[in-house]
Design an enzyme around this catalytic site. Sequence first.
Site, PDB file in Angstrom:
ATOM      1  N   GLY A 266     -21.600  25.340  18.591  1.00 36.25           N
ATOM      2  CA  GLY A 266     -21.935  24.796  19.908  1.00 36.25           C
ATOM      3  C   GLY A 266     -22.803  25.741  20.718  1.00 36.25           C
ATOM      4  N   THR A 267     -22.454  27.012  20.700  1.00 40.55           N
ATOM      5  CA  THR A 267     -23.185  27.984  21.525  1.00 40.55           C
ATOM      6  C   THR A 267     -24.663  28.009  21.143  1.00 40.55           C
ATOM      7  OG1 THR A 267     -21.177  29.301  21.728  1.00 40.55           O
ATOM      8  CG2 THR A 267     -23.258  30.430  22.203  1.00 40.55           C
TER       9      THR A 267
ATOM     10  N   ASN B  64     -14.021  20.983  28.908  1.00 42.24           N
ATOM     11  CA  ASN B  64     -13.055  21.476  27.927  1.00 42.24           C
ATOM     12  C   ASN B  64     -11.773  22.007  28.546  1.00 42.24           C
ATOM     13  OD1 ASN B  64     -15.254  23.357  28.700  1.00 42.24           O
ATOM     14  ND2 ASN B  64     -13.936  24.868  27.755  1.00 42.24           N
TER      15      ASN B  64
ATOM     16  N   SER C 142     -19.992  20.807  17.862  1.00 42.85           N
ATOM     17  CA  SER C 142     -19.507  21.917  17.045  1.00 42.85           C
ATOM     18  C   SER C 142     -18.424  21.417  16.092  1.00 42.85           C
ATOM     19  CB  SER C 142     -18.925  22.973  17.988  1.00 42.85           C
ATOM     20  OG  SER C 142     -18.453  24.067  17.247  1.00 42.85           O
TER      21      SER C 142
ATOM     22  N   HIS D 223     -15.910  22.893  14.571  1.00 42.90           N
ATOM     23  CA  HIS D 223     -14.510  23.346  14.622  1.00 42.90           C
ATOM     24  C   HIS D 223     -13.696  22.665  15.722  1.00 42.90           C
ATOM     25  CE1 HIS D 223     -14.281  26.431  17.989  1.00 42.90           C
ATOM     26  NE2 HIS D 223     -15.597  26.337  17.882  1.00 42.90           N
TER      27      HIS D 223
ATOM     28  N   THR E 207     -31.003  30.835   5.664  1.00 41.48           N
ATOM     29  CA  THR E 207     -30.411  30.081   4.548  1.00 41.48           C
ATOM     30  C   THR E 207     -29.199  29.306   5.065  1.00 41.48           C
ATOM     31  OG1 THR E 207     -31.183  31.738   3.011  1.00 41.48           O
ATOM     32  CG2 THR E 207     -29.423  30.303   2.217  1.00 41.48           C
TER      33      THR E 207
ATOM     34  N   CYS F 110     -10.427  37.941  30.645  1.00 42.06           N
ATOM     35  CA  CYS F 110     -10.133  39.325  31.006  1.00 42.06           C
ATOM     36  C   CYS F 110     -11.454  40.042  31.287  1.00 42.06           C
ATOM     37  CB  CYS F 110      -9.392  40.005  29.860  1.00 42.06           C
ATOM     38  SG  CYS F 110      -8.557  41.475  30.419  1.00 42.06           S
TER      39      CYS F 110
HETATM   40  N1  PLP Z   1     -19.083  24.026  24.901  1.00 46.78           N
HETATM   41  C1  PLP Z   1     -17.800  23.709  25.091  1.00 46.78           C
HETATM   42  C2  PLP Z   1     -17.462  22.623  26.074  1.00 46.78           C
HETATM   43  C3  PLP Z   1     -16.799  24.349  24.375  1.00 46.78           C
HETATM   44  O1  PLP Z   1     -15.512  24.030  24.582  1.00 46.78           O
HETATM   45  C4  PLP Z   1     -17.174  25.357  23.445  1.00 46.78           C
HETATM   46  C5  PLP Z   1     -16.142  26.115  22.699  1.00 46.78           C
HETATM   47  O2  PLP Z   1     -15.044  26.330  23.156  1.00 46.78           O
HETATM   48  C6  PLP Z   1     -18.532  25.644  23.268  1.00 46.78           C
HETATM   49  C7  PLP Z   1     -19.449  24.963  24.023  1.00 46.78           C
HETATM   50  C8  PLP Z   1     -18.989  26.681  22.269  1.00 46.78           C
HETATM   51  O3  PLP Z   1     -18.881  26.158  20.969  1.00 46.78           O
HETATM   52  P1  PLP Z   1     -18.789  27.125  19.685  1.00 46.78           P
HETATM   53  O4  PLP Z   1     -17.453  27.768  19.723  1.00 46.78           O
HETATM   54  O5  PLP Z   1     -18.972  26.238  18.505  1.00 46.78           O
HETATM   55  O6  PLP Z   1     -19.918  28.111  19.810  1.00 46.78           O
END
Ligand code: PLP
Length: 381
Positions: A72-73, A148, A196, A198, A234, A321
């Site tokens: 996601g990032t 989230n 993402s 996971h 890759t 933190c």
């Molecule tokens: N965006 C949201 C709303 C998320 O909850 C997260 C992960 O917790 C991310 C982005 C980042 O995703 P990733 O962990 O796959 O980099």
Amino acid sequence: MRGMAYFDYSSTTPIAREVASAIESCLSDFWANPSNIYSIARQTKSLIEESRRRVAKLLNAEPGEIIFTSGGTESINSAIHSAVQTTRKSEIVISAVEHHATIRFCKKLHGCKVITIPVNNHGLINLNDIENVITNNTAIVSIMMANNETGIIYPIKEISKICHKKGVLFHTDAVAAAGVIPINVKELNIDFLSISAHKLYGPKGVGALWVRNGVEYCPYIVGGNQEGGRRGGTENITGIVGFGAAAELISQKLNEADSIKILRDYLENNVLKLIPGSHLNTFAEPRMVNISNISFELIKSIDLLFELDKYGICASNGAACKSGNLEPSHVLTAMGYSKRRALSAIRFSLGYYTRQDEVDYLLDVLKTIIQKLRKNSSTSI
Ligand code: PLP
């Protein structure tokens, strides 16, 4: 009493059995570099393309619109980076409750100005605020599909409409939403979307950026010609194959989301009934069915999380933190909650594998340990 109960699906989901077995066969049999011409390489390439079709199907997208990334990032960073590069504009509009992958990336972008849209105390955005801050220098608006920490769902289609009326690109972070609510990119009429694996029962370290056909894209990770020249490096074949298997599974599971809602509502109703001084931090609709964010008076969430862990219960808080101090969640503070209330908040997130007996176990344990923590004055805040 020691059991095990997982209430942290929004942090990451367990890997589905079907996904694990797809990954295992990939590890043992399909390891060739897909860029090569020999047949075992062409086999791995065709597995990647099959996964692309599966991920596209989850979003009702075209396979060619999917770029596999490291998660996601990276997807979020890449969408925003691309918009700034291709438009040569320097203003980015985001909300105050975006994930750090959006907020921190935008702040780091050299020469860019970040305009942050506030939320009200229900976590909702006023669409006029977005319309009012868009200028001729706006490169992109990025608003998440669902939050989230609170589960609040944002009106993506309407926001995108405002952006397009003003000729501005729109990206949505759908990392928390995918796998919980159905996504149809054709209906949404947006430009970029990030997901993402996971978070939807797939492996970590793999995700996708969806780029609408016809939208100019400037790659962020540059190297070889993988992903049609849009993302060098890759390919993470096992990750991508696992992602494809997860997307296929989740496409079928989405219609079971109501069963998660039943358990979430049961959890919320009983916490509020059984534990005095407990408060829901989000109840506005629309919100996703899988998240319950609750504060407990006179409790530090970090203490509660450690206690829960002793009973094998996993949950989380949005606190971070920073230099040895616990900073409250930026999402809850943006909603106007006090530092005290935000530092006493726990996010319980449920998924397709959550069972009634796990919720009952959580309720039993919560009652006991909250009483114990409250008795101990050193843990109170
Ligand atoms: N965006 C949201 C709303 C998320 O909850 C997260 C992960 O917790 C991310 C982005 C980042 O995703 P990733 O962990 O796959 O980099």
